[in-house]
Scaffold this motif. Structure first.
Motif, mmCIF file in Angstrom:
data_model
loop_
_atom_site.group_PDB
_atom_site.id
_atom_site.type_symbol
_atom_site.label_atom_id
_atom_site.label_comp_id
_atom_site.label_asym_id
_atom_site.label_seq_id
_atom_site.Cartn_x
_atom_site.Cartn_y
_atom_site.Cartn_z
ATOM 1 N N ALA A 15 0.848 -1.188 0.000
ATOM 2 C CA ALA A 15 0.000 0.000 0.000
ATOM 3 C C ALA A 15 0.888 1.243 0.000
ATOM 4 N N LEU A 16 0.528 2.207 -0.814
ATOM 5 C CA LEU A 16 1.285 3.459 -0.865
ATOM 6 C C LEU A 16 0.753 4.405 0.201
ATOM 7 N N GLY A 17 1.611 4.767 1.142
ATOM 8 C CA GLY A 17 1.207 5.675 2.206
ATOM 9 C C GLY A 17 1.073 7.103 1.710
ATOM 10 N N GLY A 18 -0.037 7.737 2.069
ATOM 11 C CA GLY A 18 -0.284 9.105 1.631
ATOM 12 C C GLY A 18 0.053 10.153 2.674
ATOM 13 N N ASN A 19 0.741 9.758 3.750
ATOM 14 C CA ASN A 19 1.023 10.738 4.808
ATOM 15 C C ASN A 19 2.038 11.792 4.374
ATOM 16 N N THR A 20 2.829 11.508 3.341
ATOM 17 C CA THR A 20 3.809 12.495 2.861
ATOM 18 C C THR A 20 3.162 13.557 1.967
ATOM 19 N N PRO A 206 -0.022 -3.173 7.847
ATOM 20 C CA PRO A 206 0.801 -2.537 8.881
ATOM 21 C C PRO A 206 1.297 -1.151 8.468
ATOM 22 N N TYR A 207 1.219 -0.219 9.411
ATOM 23 C CA TYR A 207 1.813 1.097 9.165
ATOM 24 C C TYR A 207 3.191 1.157 9.836
ATOM 25 N N PHE A 208 3.965 2.207 9.508
ATOM 26 C CA PHE A 208 5.371 2.294 9.935
ATOM 27 C C PHE A 208 6.110 1.013 9.550
ATOM 28 N N ALA A 209 5.789 0.495 8.358
ATOM 29 C CA ALA A 209 6.390 -0.760 7.909
ATOM 30 C C ALA A 209 7.905 -0.663 7.809
ATOM 31 N N LEU A 210 8.417 0.536 7.544
ATOM 32 C CA LEU A 210 9.857 0.765 7.485
ATOM 33 C C LEU A 210 10.353 1.547 8.700
ATOM 34 N N ALA A 211 9.552 1.549 9.765
ATOM 35 C CA ALA A 211 9.953 2.180 11.027
ATOM 36 C C ALA A 211 10.404 3.621 10.816
ATOM 37 N N SER A 212 9.553 4.381 10.111
ATOM 38 C CA SER A 212 9.819 5.806 9.862
ATOM 39 C C SER A 212 11.178 6.043 9.209
ATOM 40 N N ALA A 279 3.949 1.731 2.892
ATOM 41 C CA ALA A 279 5.214 2.456 2.816
ATOM 42 C C ALA A 279 5.011 3.714 1.989
ATOM 43 N N SER A 280 5.668 4.776 2.398
ATOM 44 C CA SER A 280 5.543 6.056 1.710
ATOM 45 C C SER A 280 6.783 6.336 0.880
ATOM 46 N N ALA A 281 6.590 7.088 -0.190
ATOM 47 C CA ALA A 281 7.707 7.531 -1.025
ATOM 48 C C ALA A 281 7.634 9.054 -1.144
ATOM 49 N N ARG A 282 8.635 9.724 -0.637
ATOM 50 C CA ARG A 282 8.668 11.188 -0.725
ATOM 51 C C ARG A 282 8.939 11.640 -2.143
ATOM 52 N N THR A 283 9.718 10.823 -2.871
ATOM 53 C CA THR A 283 10.057 11.126 -4.265
ATOM 54 C C THR A 283 9.886 9.868 -5.107
ATOM 55 N N VAL A 284 9.817 10.031 -6.405
ATOM 56 C CA VAL A 284 9.703 8.894 -7.324
ATOM 57 C C VAL A 284 10.909 7.970 -7.209
ATOM 58 N N GLU A 285 12.061 8.542 -6.927
ATOM 59 C CA GLU A 285 13.292 7.747 -6.851
ATOM 60 C C GLU A 285 13.241 6.713 -5.727
ATOM 61 N N GLN A 286 12.435 6.955 -4.707
ATOM 62 C CA GLN A 286 12.332 6.013 -3.595
ATOM 63 C C GLN A 286 11.379 4.860 -3.889
ATOM 64 N N LEU A 287 10.603 4.982 -4.936
ATOM 65 C CA LEU A 287 9.511 4.040 -5.178
ATOM 66 C C LEU A 287 9.942 2.655 -5.671
ATOM 67 N N LEU A 291 8.235 -0.989 -4.517
ATOM 68 C CA LEU A 291 7.471 -1.835 -5.433
ATOM 69 C C LEU A 291 8.088 -3.225 -5.570
ATOM 70 N N ALA A 292 9.414 -3.277 -5.532
ATOM 71 C CA ALA A 292 10.098 -4.564 -5.698
ATOM 72 C C ALA A 292 9.746 -5.546 -4.593
ATOM 73 N N SER A 293 9.353 -5.039 -3.428
ATOM 74 C CA SER A 293 9.040 -5.918 -2.299
ATOM 75 C C SER A 293 7.809 -6.774 -2.559
ATOM 76 N N ALA A 294 6.968 -6.359 -3.482
ATOM 77 C CA ALA A 294 5.723 -7.081 -3.743
ATOM 78 C C ALA A 294 5.971 -8.453 -4.350
ATOM 79 N N THR A 295 7.129 -8.633 -4.977
ATOM 80 C CA THR A 295 7.426 -9.914 -5.625
ATOM 81 C C THR A 295 8.709 -10.555 -5.105
ATOM 82 N N PHE A 296 9.436 -9.853 -4.248
ATOM 83 C CA PHE A 296 10.702 -10.384 -3.731
ATOM 84 C C PHE A 296 10.426 -11.436 -2.667
ATOM 85 N N GLU A 297 11.047 -12.594 -2.804
ATOM 86 C CA GLU A 297 10.833 -13.688 -1.866
ATOM 87 C C GLU A 297 12.127 -13.992 -1.112
ATOM 88 N N LEU A 298 12.029 -13.993 0.198
ATOM 89 C CA LEU A 298 13.164 -14.345 1.038
ATOM 90 C C LEU A 298 13.325 -15.861 1.112
#
Length: 315
Positions: A15-20, A206-212, A279-287, A291-298
């Protein structure tokens, strides 16, 4: 895509966070981020009526307004799942029935839409009978103003009470839960909320998925935090044990040739019940890393190493 809890709503697993939006990203930048998220396969946008009232000069609702302007100009509302929340807008605080109705109508106007996909009670309001709040949410759903009900920041006991009341009264059950949950904040969710989630098949967002920003790896010391827009929030995670988690993330990311946030979000996405971390993206460069996390498997070993390191964090 994945179904959100027991609903028929299909969401992208990030989910794209809109808090930024309207805070660290102006409207033009926010709309560019939204365009890139949609182009990358995303469809699930999270916001709240209170975003971003804390910014000097703002009054609340700025994020919703930006999202509404974007969907209207792009004519893509039918392709987007929007989750927003009530109880924190300066003009609509709390969860009294009249407030819930008024806040929902105000959100609909800012979002330039006639329905909200997922409407969350943002924070519990112990001063209002829970049954009154639930009845107000159900009335919104009956009226077609919201598709599904969600709750955020509720204790396990109050979440179960909400479910019990809704079941007894024949009201719509919540389908989604937004908890504070990430690699350095686990115990409160996993020991209390997770059993309720499992019992009622709630979709966890979950929010704060990247711990701010702490789990991006860019804050390795208090010096790194100074002057950051999220300094106070990210500093709450700063500890030797927290930094050890970041080191494991860094090692896995380096070995797999991905960004650290990709690994952190993939771990969270793999947890039981989790539908889509926010997770939020302040700029396009952070996105792209998000997005890669949606398909990345550990691998099993990578998950085990992260579980072991994060279990040492008192969070």
């Amino acid at each position: 895509m994945t179904l959100l809890g027991t609903s028929s709503i299909d969401v992208f697993p990030l989910a794209l966070g809109g808090n930024t939006f309207g805070w660290t990203s102006d409207e033009a930048t926010s709309q560019t981020v939204l365009d890139a998220y949609l182009a990358g396969g995303g469809n699930f946008i999270d916001t709240a009526d209170g975003y971003s009232a804390w910014v000097p000069g703002n009054s609340g609702g700025e994020s919703e307004t930006i999202i509404g302007n974007w969907t209207s100009s792009r004519r893509n509302r039918a392709d987007i799942v929007i989750g927003t929340k009530v109880s924190q807008h300066p003009a609509f605080r709390g969860l009294a029935a009249a407030n819930v109705r008024g806040a929902a109508d105000a959100s609909l106007q800012r979002l330039r839409t006639d329905y909200i996909d997922v409407y969350y009670a943002h924070f519990d309001d112990p001063g209002v009978p829970l049954e009154e709040t639930i009845e107000a949410f159900d009335a919104l759903r009956t009226a077609g103003k919201i598709r599904e009900v969600g709750v955020s920041n509720y204790s396990p006991e109050r979440l179960q009470e909400w479910i019990d009341i809704a079941t007894r009264r024949g009201f719509a059950l919540p389908v989604a839960l937004q908890p504070h949950y990430n690699l350095v904040k686990r115990s409160e969710y996993e020991t209390g909320l997770a059993p309720v989630v499992a019992a009622h098949q709630l979709g966890v967002v979950p929010y704060f998925a990247l711990a701010s920003g702490f789990l991006t790896g860019k804050y390795r010391s208090e010096v790194d935090l100074r002057g950051a827009s999220r300094e106070q929030m990210a500093n709450a995670y700063m500890s030797a044990e927290g930094l050890a988690v970041v080191e494991v993330l860094d090692r896995i990311a380096t070995a797999r040739e991905v960004a650290i946030p990709t690994v952190a979000l993939a771990w969270l996405r793999s947890r039981p019940g989790v539908a889509a971390p926010i997770a939020s993206a302040r700029t396009v460069e952070q996105l792209p890393a998000l997005l890669a996390s949606a398909t990345f498997e550990l691998t099993e070993l990578e998950r085990s190493d992260l579980n072991e390191a994060s279990a040492r964090v008192n969070g």
